[in-house]
Design an enzyme around this catalytic site. Sequence first.
Site, PDB file in Angstrom:
ATOM      1  N   GLY A 266       4.224  43.682  -6.166  1.00 51.45           N
ATOM      2  CA  GLY A 266       3.430  42.726  -6.946  1.00 51.45           C
ATOM      3  C   GLY A 266       2.488  41.819  -6.170  1.00 51.45           C
TER       4      GLY A 266
ATOM      5  N   GLU B 164       4.959  35.906  -2.192  1.00 52.05           N
ATOM      6  CA  GLU B 164       5.466  36.470  -3.451  1.00 52.05           C
ATOM      7  C   GLU B 164       4.398  36.335  -4.530  1.00 52.05           C
ATOM      8  OE1 GLU B 164       7.251  38.247  -4.987  1.00 52.05           O
ATOM      9  OE2 GLU B 164       9.395  37.899  -4.879  1.00 52.05           O
ATOM     10  N   ASP B 165       4.383  37.284  -5.457  1.00 55.75           N
ATOM     11  CA  ASP B 165       3.490  37.144  -6.611  1.00 55.75           C
ATOM     12  C   ASP B 165       4.032  36.069  -7.549  1.00 55.75           C
ATOM     13  OD1 ASP B 165       5.729  38.688  -7.216  1.00 55.75           O
ATOM     14  OD2 ASP B 165       4.641  40.238  -8.304  1.00 55.75           O
TER      15      ASP B 165
ATOM     16  N   ASP C 238      10.603  33.998 -10.340  1.00 53.86           N
ATOM     17  CA  ASP C 238      11.056  33.951 -11.730  1.00 53.86           C
ATOM     18  C   ASP C 238      12.479  33.384 -11.738  1.00 53.86           C
ATOM     19  OD1 ASP C 238      11.155  34.586 -14.486  1.00 53.86           O
ATOM     20  OD2 ASP C 238      11.872  36.607 -14.091  1.00 53.86           O
TER      21      ASP C 238
ATOM     22  N   LYS D 132       7.931  30.341 -12.499  1.00 59.58           N
ATOM     23  CA  LYS D 132       8.396  29.994 -13.850  1.00 59.58           C
ATOM     24  C   LYS D 132       9.606  29.090 -13.687  1.00 59.58           C
ATOM     25  CE  LYS D 132       7.349  34.576 -15.844  1.00 59.58           C
ATOM     26  NZ  LYS D 132       8.006  35.858 -16.232  1.00 59.58           N
TER      27      LYS D 132
ATOM     28  N   PHE E   9       6.360  36.696 -20.089  1.00 54.64           N
ATOM     29  CA  PHE E   9       6.040  37.818 -19.213  1.00 54.64           C
ATOM     30  C   PHE E   9       4.527  37.927 -18.982  1.00 54.64           C
ATOM     31  CE2 PHE E   9       5.533  42.230 -17.927  1.00 54.64           C
ATOM     32  CZ  PHE E   9       6.487  42.280 -16.921  1.00 54.64           C
TER      33      PHE E   9
HETATM   34  P1  IMP Z   1      13.062  37.048  -9.497  1.00 57.68           P
HETATM   35  O1  IMP Z   1      13.920  37.774  -8.514  1.00 57.68           O
HETATM   36  O2  IMP Z   1      13.706  36.925 -10.838  1.00 57.68           O
HETATM   37  O3  IMP Z   1      12.547  35.699  -8.980  1.00 57.68           O
HETATM   38  O4  IMP Z   1      11.823  37.967  -9.802  1.00 57.68           O
HETATM   39  C1  IMP Z   1      10.843  38.130  -8.902  1.00 57.68           C
HETATM   40  C2  IMP Z   1      10.074  39.418  -9.123  1.00 57.68           C
HETATM   41  O5  IMP Z   1      10.149  39.896 -10.472  1.00 57.68           O
HETATM   42  C3  IMP Z   1       8.610  39.133  -8.876  1.00 57.68           C
HETATM   43  O6  IMP Z   1       8.296  39.314  -7.534  1.00 57.68           O
HETATM   44  C4  IMP Z   1       7.925  40.119  -9.787  1.00 57.68           C
HETATM   45  O7  IMP Z   1       7.720  41.341  -9.102  1.00 57.68           O
HETATM   46  C5  IMP Z   1       8.877  40.335 -10.932  1.00 57.68           C
HETATM   47  N1  IMP Z   1       8.449  39.494 -12.093  1.00 57.68           N
HETATM   48  C6  IMP Z   1       8.965  38.311 -12.489  1.00 57.68           C
HETATM   49  N2  IMP Z   1       8.331  37.833 -13.554  1.00 57.68           N
HETATM   50  C7  IMP Z   1       7.366  38.734 -13.860  1.00 57.68           C
HETATM   51  C8  IMP Z   1       6.337  38.782 -14.873  1.00 57.68           C
HETATM   52  O8  IMP Z   1       6.169  37.886 -15.736  1.00 57.68           O
HETATM   53  N3  IMP Z   1       5.537  39.880 -14.826  1.00 57.68           N
HETATM   54  C9  IMP Z   1       5.666  40.873 -13.907  1.00 57.68           C
HETATM   55  N4  IMP Z   1       6.596  40.860 -12.950  1.00 57.68           N
HETATM   56  C10 IMP Z   1       7.446  39.799 -12.918  1.00 57.68           C
HETATM   57 MG    MG Z   2       7.476  40.902  -6.700  1.00 58.85          MG
END
Ligand code: IMP
Ligand code: MG
Length: 180
Positions: A48, A102-103, A106, A134, A155
């Site tokens: 991402g 990181e993109d 979440d 987020k 999302f």
């Molecule tokens: P986390 O481990 O829950 O913090 O998620 C992180 C990863 O989930 C990010 O690096 C994204 O690749 C993916 N991700 C989280 N939210 C979104 C979204 O709204 N759209 C697309 N990818 C997401």
């Molecule tokens: Mg990612």
Amino acid sequence: MHTIQVHDKSFIGFLSHEEILTRIEAMGNQINADYKGKSPLFIAILNGSFMFASDLFKSLNIEAEICFIKLASYKGIKSTGQVTTSIGLDVSLKDRDIILIEDIVDTGKTLHEFLPQLFDQNPSSIRIASLLHKPDALLYPIKVDYLGFEVPNKFLVGYGLDYDGLGRNLKDIYQLKIIE
Ligand code: IMP
Ligand code: MG
């Protein structure tokens, strides 16, 4: 704002390419100031973050290196809660100043699971740069040091972010349209 379709879902315009680039330029300036005279190693988390990593890296005027790692925890529009690594790190982190790219942060699970592996290598410092965050979705104690935009818990696709593989090529960022 215009609506687009990715797979079976509709998304509505959320952040324009211009807004994104303006914000990244400011983040780059901040990093230039904070790391003046240093030579940080950026680790971009694929897939991402590739577009953000590219624009952020171009905004730097300090000496800097970049490498890439592949981690994933998402399937469709939901986090699976499982972080898998498929491209490992091939650079030594010892005594380096690390900036993770990181993109989006979440739940924070990806970074929470990955950070101990990095600290094991005794870097001098580790900071996190994320284009999006987020806060309402956060489940793990992750602090983003350089943040582009705080976003609601919906999302998103575009500018590197995908919905089941598609949408990464969109220049703007779009938000899932919730049908009331
Ligand atoms: P986390 O481990 O829950 O913090 O998620 C992180 C990863 O989930 C990010 O690096 C994204 O690749 C993916 N991700 C989280 N939210 C979104 C979204 O709204 N759209 C697309 N990818 C997401
Ligand atoms: Mg990612």
